[in-house]
Design an enzyme around this catalytic site. Structure first.
Site, short mmCIF file in Angstrom:
data_model
loop_
_atom_site.label_atom_id
_atom_site.label_comp_id
_atom_site.label_asym_id
_atom_site.label_seq_id
_atom_site.Cartn_x
_atom_site.Cartn_y
_atom_site.Cartn_z
N SER A 217 0.84 -1.20 0.00
CA SER A 217 0.00 0.00 0.00
C SER A 217 0.87 1.24 0.00
O SER A 217 2.07 1.16 -0.29
CB SER A 217 -0.94 -0.02 1.21
N ASN A 218 0.32 2.38 0.31
CA ASN A 218 1.08 3.63 0.38
C ASN A 218 0.44 4.51 1.45
O ASN A 218 -0.66 4.22 1.92
CB ASN A 218 1.12 4.31 -1.00
#
Ligand code: CTP
Length: 416
Positions: A217-218
């Site tokens: 993810s980020n």
């Protein structure tokens, strides 16, 4: 921007003035009367506690109509008045606003008429706080004020004045005078210039799971996309917000679709795309997913692990291929330069413009309240904007898109 001569002349602002329970509620009828004199259409609302200080009759007379209080709200006639009134109004003025009214609204409660109007999505809110100075300075009260301000709520006062009751001296906590409240109310940006426009916003990160508990993810917080959704709703648009995992609460009055990965975000966007006029794609969509996703959590092993990643589809490019009259706005993220690359992306993806941002700069980026962006168009022209809050950025982006919307719709209805 010069005013559009084809825009209909604005009707009179419609304001609900709500009293919550404080001594300054004796001045609420005066706020109502002055707003009427200033050319507004007004309605009155009152919490139960307000009636300890002001009567229903004096509010009704000043407003020239029924008061939204618990009795009218709970009347068993099948009407849902906090939503009906919220749709009628351009804005809500809470005067006086108690610490409790601020806390209810900041925490998303809907237990009295004021918090229910706000949770139901009334487009603009102006608070005129009135309380003892020690209460006003109490850190949780100030935290609630900041929460509401970040949602775009406006404040007038409190001002310095003599303390009430047995206390001597003066302090910061007195409600602003009715004239000041009226001036602030008339200054609210309640132009519903996106009335009838359907806006689709994407926000947040995506999560690409490797197995049931591990994902790629980020750090996107979703703040920019949520701010765009809130601003568009406040300006009268009907808004669908498709968001990846974000800790932010649903913006009132906005249809929210919560998704996890790029594929489910793509499906949700496609489902809403044909019916929308403007897409603002702020989501930080993951570019890769695991080629094989395990259904079981594999225990760690001693050695290294190699994971093969495959590309996720470019969602915005996919929407652009289905584009008819829609205006598409993208975001791009660079750590340096990037105008040329952003312009190329705008051209390749058929976007009206791209908001290019620099997450590595101090004070801006993923979880911050503010943002530095450069507006980049497909022709390569670039305009750096001053640093501003994400809510102001949202409004500026909508201002940029608005003139393109009518042109895009004209392209469809009038091929000549
Ligand atoms: N986007 C998308 N689907 C993806 C990746 C990105 O719809 N799989 C959208 C983003 O939401 C954004 C725009 O495309 O509005 C630009 O993103 P992208 O092309 O990924 O640019 P950058 O984020 O700048 O990344 P990179 O330079 O690595 O390509």
């Amino acid at each position: 921007m010069s005013p559009d001569p084809n825009r209909p002349t604005r009707r009179r602002p419609r304001l609900i003035v709500a009293a919550s329970g404080g001594i300054a509620a004796t001045k609420t009828p005066s706020v109502l009367r002055r707003l009427r004199e200033a050319g507004c259409e007004v309605r009155a609302a009152a919490t139960d506690d307000a009636y300890a200080f002001v009567t229903r009759l004096s509010l009704a007379v000043a407003a020239g109509g029924e008061v939204l209080d618990r009795e009218l709200w709970f009347r068993a006639d099948g009407r849902v008045r906090h939503l009906e009134w919220g749709r009628w109004a351009d804005g809500l003025v809470v005067a006086p606003a108690t610490a409790d009214a601020l806390a209810s609204a900041a925490s998303g409660r809907a237990h009295d008429v004021v918090s229910a109007l706000i949770a139901g999505g009334v487009p603009r809110v102006l608070w005129a706080p009135a309380m003892n100075p020690a209460m006003w300075e109490h850190p949780p009260v100030q935290a609630n004020v900041r929460t509401l301000a970040a949602l775009g709520h406006a404040f007038v006062g409190p001002v310095e004045g003599p303390l009430g009751g047995v206390e001597e001296g003066t302090g910061m906590g007195r409600m602003a005078e009715p004239e000041a409240i009226v001036a602030a109310a008339l200054g609210l940006p309640f132009d519903r210039d996106l009335q009838g426009v359907r806006v689709l916003v994407s926000a947040g990160p995506t999560r690409e799971y490797l197995d049931p508990v591990r994902f790629l993810s980020n750090p996107s917080s979703g703040r920019t996309g949520f701010a765009v959704a809130e601003a568009a709703h406040a300006r009268g648009a009907s808004v669908t917000l498709v968001t990846g995992p974000s800790g932010l609460p649903d913006p009132p009055g906005v249809e929210v679709v919560r998704v996890e990965d790029a594929a489910s975000m793509g499906a949700a966007l496609e489902a809403a795309f044909d019916a929308c006029d403007l897409v603002v794609m702020t989501a930080a969509v993951g570019d890769w997913r695991a080629a094989e996703r395990s259904d079981r959590k594999e225990p760690k092993t001693e050695g290294d692990l190699t994971v093969r990643l495959v590309r996720t589809p470019d969602l915005l490019a996919g929407l652009a291929r289905r584009r008819r009259h829609q205006v598409l706005v993208g975001f791009a993220m660079e750590t340096h330069e990037g105008v040329e690359r952003a312009a190329r992306k705008a051209r390749d993806k058929g976007l009206a413009f791209i908001a290019l941002n620099y997450p590595a700069r101090e004070g801006v980026g993923f979880a911050a309240e503010a943002n530095d962006i450069t507006l980049v168009r497909a022709d390569g022209s670039a305009q750096p904007w001053p640093r501003m809050s994400k809510r102001d950025l949202a409004d500026r982006l909508l201002d940029e898109a608005l003139p393109l919307l009518s042109r895009a719709a004209d392209d469809v209805t009038d091929p000549a």
